[in-house]
Scaffold this active site. Structure first.
Site, PDB file in Angstrom:
ATOM      1  N   GLU A 162       0.872  -1.237   0.117  1.00 41.19           N
ATOM      2  CA  GLU A 162       0.225   0.046  -0.348  1.00 41.19           C
ATOM      3  C   GLU A 162       0.499   1.053   0.125  1.00 41.19           C
ATOM      4  O   GLU A 162       0.250   2.223   0.539  1.00 41.19           O
ATOM      5  CB  GLU A 162      -1.084   0.012   0.985  1.00 41.19           C
ATOM      6  CG  GLU A 162      -1.795  -0.967   0.933  1.00 41.19           C
ATOM      7  CD  GLU A 162      -2.807  -1.056   2.153  1.00 41.19           C
ATOM      8  OE1 GLU A 162      -3.301   0.069   2.860  1.00 41.19           O
ATOM      9  OE2 GLU A 162      -4.088  -2.170   2.455  1.00 41.19           O
ATOM     10  N   ASP A 199     -12.411 -10.580  -1.071  1.00 35.62           N
ATOM     11  CA  ASP A 199     -13.630 -10.125  -0.680  1.00 35.62           C
ATOM     12  C   ASP A 199     -14.525  -9.265  -1.733  1.00 35.62           C
ATOM     13  O   ASP A 199     -14.261  -8.177  -1.604  1.00 35.62           O
ATOM     14  CB  ASP A 199     -13.436  -9.845   1.001  1.00 35.62           C
ATOM     15  CG  ASP A 199     -13.049  -8.843   1.795  1.00 35.62           C
ATOM     16  OD1 ASP A 199     -12.429  -7.846   0.556  1.00 35.62           O
ATOM     17  OD2 ASP A 199     -12.767  -8.725   2.527  1.00 35.62           O
ATOM     18  N   GLU A 210      -6.064 -10.438  -1.212  1.00 37.44           N
ATOM     19  CA  GLU A 210      -6.378 -10.757  -0.679  1.00 37.44           C
ATOM     20  C   GLU A 210      -8.353 -10.409  -0.775  1.00 37.44           C
ATOM     21  O   GLU A 210      -9.563  -9.151   0.153  1.00 37.44           O
ATOM     22  CB  GLU A 210      -6.599  -8.892   0.713  1.00 37.44           C
ATOM     23  CG  GLU A 210      -5.007  -9.293   0.906  1.00 37.44           C
ATOM     24  CD  GLU A 210      -4.711  -8.003   1.605  1.00 37.44           C
ATOM     25  OE1 GLU A 210      -5.705  -7.146   2.609  1.00 37.44           O
ATOM     26  OE2 GLU A 210      -3.781  -7.549   1.773  1.00 37.44           O
TER      27      GLU A 210
HETATM   28  C1  XIL Z   1      -6.585  -6.309   7.815  1.00 33.48           C
HETATM   29  C2  XIL Z   1      -7.134  -7.695   9.091  1.00 33.48           C
HETATM   30  O1  XIL Z   1      -7.910  -8.184   7.924  1.00 33.48           O
HETATM   31  C3  XIL Z   1      -7.742  -7.238  10.432  1.00 33.48           C
HETATM   32  O2  XIL Z   1      -7.841  -7.909  11.337  1.00 33.48           O
HETATM   33  C4  XIL Z   1      -6.669  -6.101  10.967  1.00 33.48           C
HETATM   34  O3  XIL Z   1      -7.231  -5.266  11.691  1.00 33.48           O
HETATM   35  C5  XIL Z   1      -6.891  -4.672   9.749  1.00 33.48           C
HETATM   36  O4  XIL Z   1      -5.596  -5.640   8.831  1.00 33.48           O
HETATM   37  N1  XIL Z   1      -5.096  -4.301   2.953  1.00 33.48           N
HETATM   38  C6  XIL Z   1      -4.065  -5.146   4.510  1.00 33.48           C
HETATM   39  C7  XIL Z   1      -4.230  -6.254   5.183  1.00 33.48           C
HETATM   40  O5  XIL Z   1      -3.115  -5.636   2.997  1.00 33.48           O
HETATM   41  O6  XIL Z   1      -3.023  -6.752   5.729  1.00 33.48           O
HETATM   42  C8  XIL Z   1      -5.557  -5.705   5.775  1.00 33.48           C
HETATM   43  O7  XIL Z   1      -5.689  -6.994   7.122  1.00 33.48           O
HETATM   44  C9  XIL Z   1      -6.871  -5.690   4.918  1.00 33.48           C
HETATM   45  C10 XIL Z   1      -6.679  -4.360   3.980  1.00 33.48           C
END
Ligand code: XIL
Length: 461
Positions: A161, A271, A269
């Site tokens: 990020e 969803d 990631e």
């Molecule tokens: C999120 C986790 O799912 C949560 O449990 C935590 O509180 C915050 O981070 N981008 C990412 C992930 O790269 O690491 C993040 O994960 C979600 C957004």
């Protein structure tokens, strides 16, 4: 990175023959041939299907049952992040990361590492750091964590990020960014030096729409890295979708354009908020987009059941809170079973111009020390990791002098440094001054140019 496309070519031919045969007899592929789990279905086209795992849920038998049955890749949801792995500076903590890694590996699953350097979820001690101290602390973190997990990680999200949202197409402001624009490539070089076998990925969100300035900014960075030989192997698309951030119609184009730069792409990631057939269709479309891009090597969903999600209220996952398969699961499984462009197995081999040489230097004698260097050289630069070993007496301080004849040192970590070329001396910092008799400590530095002939010598101080 050298691509050998010949092995890719075979898979579509086999697929075409199979399709033709079924087409001729107008018989659909028998259901018995379809894989019944996400991992097995993805493997048919050389891909993986993974999930984020939380260490705190490994005692939940429903959760572990689905995990073991369905997925063949695992990402630690939080347990390998900077705050989890280095809670105090230079004190590392791998307990929960190891729990997830060992559970996965004992089940024959692979592991994606997430994430070595990120503006978010930094430990408190790092949040207030800046400048050279922060740059060195970040590089030390990357080096130590990637070294600890060396050989066990399929791919690392080296930097997460780092680009800004909105129309700028530039970097996000952060303490790491303020250490200098080269912080990302420095992190990648340190990661490559620490674990040359892991694929190194840049990972981000809101980079799914090809028209977005942020996507273009990341694309230009990857293009630049490839052109200058900065070690990067893959780009991760987080792909957290909802109505405000929908699956773009050009998603496959984005994946393909990045792949065309000579990197793997992965959905890291996934969803998608929603329910029922609308949600199912979106999961199916995302899966199809990956399967249509030969270098899209796998998909990871960000949790197992809706209740496990970091945004549970959006019910964005493939299993409901009781662990039942949702329509989204079936759509994803069907898309995986429908197959796609085969992945290129040769592209999974990381090839760089890396050579590792170890030079042993002076004899310690009584009370002295030795320094050995492990050098990771690429076309334009190198990372040197130096091991200081105490002789027969404990050290309460040390100095290592190295000859930097055809290079310039650009950064160093876990040592103080005088100068950047010629005869360069590194001395201990507070936390690594004391080395017991026969014990070791490490520091490192990075340079541009040729790092051969460093010939380090160590003395006690
Ligand atoms: C999120 C986790 O799912 C949560 O449990 C935590 O509180 C915050 O981070 N981008 C990412 C992930 O790269 O690491 C993040 O994960 C979600 C957004």
């Amino acid at each position: 990175m050298k691509l050998t496309p010949k092995s890719v070519a075979l898979i579509p031919i086999i697929a075409t023959v199979a399709t033709a045969a079924f087409g001729a007899t107008l018989i659909a592929p028998p259901a018995a041939n379809a894989a019944t789990t996400l991992g097995a279905a993805a493997q048919q086209s050389g891909r993986y299907f993974g999930t984020a795992v939380a260490a705190g849920r490994l005692g939940d038998s429903t959760y572990v049952g689905i995990l073991n049955r369905e997925f063949d890749m695992v990402t630690a949801e939080n347990e390998m992040k900077m705050d989890a792995t280095e809670p105090n500076q230079n004190q590392f903590s791998f307990g929960n990361g190891d729990r997830i890694l060992n559970q996965a590996r004992n089940q024959g699953k692979r592991v994606r590492g997430h994430a070595l350097a990120w503006h978010s979820q930094q430990p408190g001690w790092m949040q207030n750091m800046s400048g050279t101290a922060l740059r060195n602390a970040m590089l030390n973190h990357v080096t130590q964590v990637a070294t600890y997990y060396k050989g066990k990680i399929y791919a690392w999200d080296v930097v997460n990020e780092a680009y800004a949202d909105g129309g700028s197409g530039g970097r996000r402001d952060s303490n790491l960014q303020r250490t200098g624009n080269d912080w990302i490539e420095a992190a990648f070089r340190a990661a490559r030096a620490a674990d040359p076998g892991a694929k190194l990925c840049y990972n981000d969100y809101n980079t799914d729409n090809w028209s977005d300035a942020k996507t273009q900014g990341v694309y230009r960075m990857v293009q630049d890295f490839k052109s200058r030989g900065v070690p990067i192997d893959c780009v991760g698309f987080q792909s957290h979708f909802n109505n405000n951030s929908p699956v773009p119609s050009n998603y496959q184009t984005t994946l393909q354009n990045f792949a065309n730069l000579g990197v793997d792409v992965q959905i890291t990631e996934l969803d998608i908020e929603g329910s029922g057939s609308a949600q199912a269709q979106k999961f199916g479309n995302v899966t199809k987009a990956c399967l249509a891009v030969s270098r899209c090597t796998g998909i990871t969903v960000w949790g197992i059941r809706d209740s496990d999600s970091w945004r549970a209220s959006g019910t964005p996952l493939l299993f409901d809170s009781s662990g039942n398969k949702k329509a989204a699961y079936n759509a994803t499984l069907d898309a995986l079973n429908a197959g796609g462009t085969g992945t290129d197995p040769t592209s999974t081999t990381t090839t760089t111009t890396t050579t590792t040489t170890t030079t042993t230097s002076n004899n310690p004698g009584t009370g002295g020390c030795t320094a050995t260097v492990s050098l990771n050289q690429w076309n334009e630069g190198f990372v040197a990791t130096v091991k200081v070993t105490a002789g027969s007496s404990a050290l309460s301080g040390w100095a290592v002098t190295a000859t930097v004849s055809n290079a310039t040192v650009t950064s160093s970590w876990s040592a103080n440094r005088s100068g950047n070329s010629g005869s360069v001396t590194f001395t201990n910092v507070d936390y690594n001054a004391n080395v017991p008799a026969g014990g070791t400590t490490e520091f490192g530095f990075q340079g541009s140019g040729n790092g051969s002939g460093l010939n380090p010598s160590c003395s006690a101080r």
